[in-house]
Scaffold this motif. Sequence first.
Motif, mmCIF file in Angstrom:
data_model
loop_
_atom_site.group_PDB
_atom_site.id
_atom_site.type_symbol
_atom_site.label_atom_id
_atom_site.label_comp_id
_atom_site.label_asym_id
_atom_site.label_seq_id
_atom_site.Cartn_x
_atom_site.Cartn_y
_atom_site.Cartn_z
ATOM 1 N N VAL A 17 -29.948 37.028 51.831
ATOM 2 C CA VAL A 17 -30.526 37.577 50.599
ATOM 3 C C VAL A 17 -31.947 37.051 50.439
ATOM 4 N N ALA A 37 -22.100 30.751 46.859
ATOM 5 C CA ALA A 37 -22.518 31.791 45.919
ATOM 6 C C ALA A 37 -22.425 31.335 44.472
ATOM 7 N N LEU A 75 -30.724 32.169 51.952
ATOM 8 C CA LEU A 75 -31.960 32.690 51.371
ATOM 9 C C LEU A 75 -32.989 32.932 52.474
ATOM 10 N N LEU A 94 -32.286 38.339 43.529
ATOM 11 C CA LEU A 94 -31.224 37.758 42.702
ATOM 12 C C LEU A 94 -31.594 37.862 41.218
ATOM 13 N N LEU A 101 -23.308 40.944 43.420
ATOM 14 C CA LEU A 101 -22.936 40.144 42.262
ATOM 15 C C LEU A 101 -21.419 40.007 42.156
ATOM 16 N N LEU A 140 -25.639 30.983 41.920
ATOM 17 C CA LEU A 140 -25.731 31.752 40.685
ATOM 18 C C LEU A 140 -25.904 30.819 39.482
ATOM 19 N N LEU A 186 -27.072 45.469 45.180
ATOM 20 C CA LEU A 186 -27.060 44.301 44.293
ATOM 21 C C LEU A 186 -25.822 44.231 43.391
ATOM 22 N N MET A 203 -20.269 37.446 44.560
ATOM 23 C CA MET A 203 -20.628 36.096 44.128
ATOM 24 C C MET A 203 -19.698 35.613 43.010
ATOM 25 N N ILE A 228 -29.488 29.463 39.377
ATOM 26 C CA ILE A 228 -30.459 30.449 38.892
ATOM 27 C C ILE A 228 -30.396 30.562 37.376
ATOM 28 N N ILE A 272 -24.287 31.991 50.884
ATOM 29 C CA ILE A 272 -25.467 32.855 50.777
ATOM 30 C C ILE A 272 -26.624 32.137 51.454
ATOM 31 N N MET A 308 -30.939 41.404 40.386
ATOM 32 C CA MET A 308 -29.488 41.568 40.277
ATOM 33 C C MET A 308 -29.016 41.264 38.855
#
Length: 337
Positions: free
Chosen positions: A172, A269, A214, A177, A201, A273, A197, A204, A276, A212, A180
């Motif tokens: 990804v 994942a 990057l 993200l 999600l 998440l 996307l 995840m 973020i 995941i 997403m």
Amino acid sequence: MEKINNHLILRPYQVLCIICSLGKNQAGSNRKILETLRRDPEMPVALCCNCDDQFKFQNPGTNDDTPEGADYNQKRDFDILLRMDLVPGTILPARIIFKRALKMIKTTSGICGYNTVTADKWRGCPRADSGCYEKIEQIGIDAIFPPLNQQQMCSNKEKSLCQMLKTEPINVRPHILICMIAQYGQGITSGFEKDNLPELLQIMLKSPQKMISLVPGADPMICAPCPSKSSQHDFCTTGIFASGGLYNELKDLNVLQALGLTYHTSIQAGKLLALILQKIPETKGVCAFSGSIPETSLWRERCGLLDGNCAGFDEGRERLMAQLFPSNGRDKENERV
């Protein structure tokens, strides 16, 4: 047309001539150049013209001059570069050059031909007022480089989804993200035709242990259905001047910096998440840039000009926070009461 060091050398006027010949549906050398570029729209192209001062280092010579004469050819090339806000010797992907021409040059009148003819040497091109260029300008870049059709997009989505479901880690690029989360806030769910996307999600959320990775670039698993992804490369061609890949790379790096991570980091994942949601509470400074971006800048993209968060980001983040951190969600509700 000459190819040196893996890039094609074109005179600026040839860009307009290629567009004009397409409007006239005319065969010839210009259409042959277009056929070459269509095989790889991201091919680097150098716009070279004859100069007598600082930029003479890139002079291509007069072999490709049209019969109107050296002075007319030089002025026409200069007028085109002036309107495109580029300098002689500029090297850019073909798609960016043609989209920039179509966005910034609306007519060949006053460039290839003149209302007042002062001498035979300044009579200009007889097709300058034919309307052929303007016909293609109205259609836009899709007339130069046809986009994926619906069938191709559906096929790419099906294949990439199958690959994503059975692959680990899932590659990804970082900034999508954020997209997403914004899509989730807008209610965009599985079946969205332009990317994967929503499906990412759900993976995840349902499989938080899944890894995941990057990675840089428009990865084929997530971006495969997108009509703005180059079919020949993992390049992104979104944006005002089709230079969205440049802007997206900076967004990717902004996201990595905000998260304290680097490219090729592999992370679960669920942890990613949560990271973020906690570390990127808003898109300003990540997707939306601070300060003004000149209208002719290749860095100028719609998301980067937003004053606030991306549409749906606040809603998406809040909903996901409530799912991943339910106690925080209840605390927020209590605060509102």
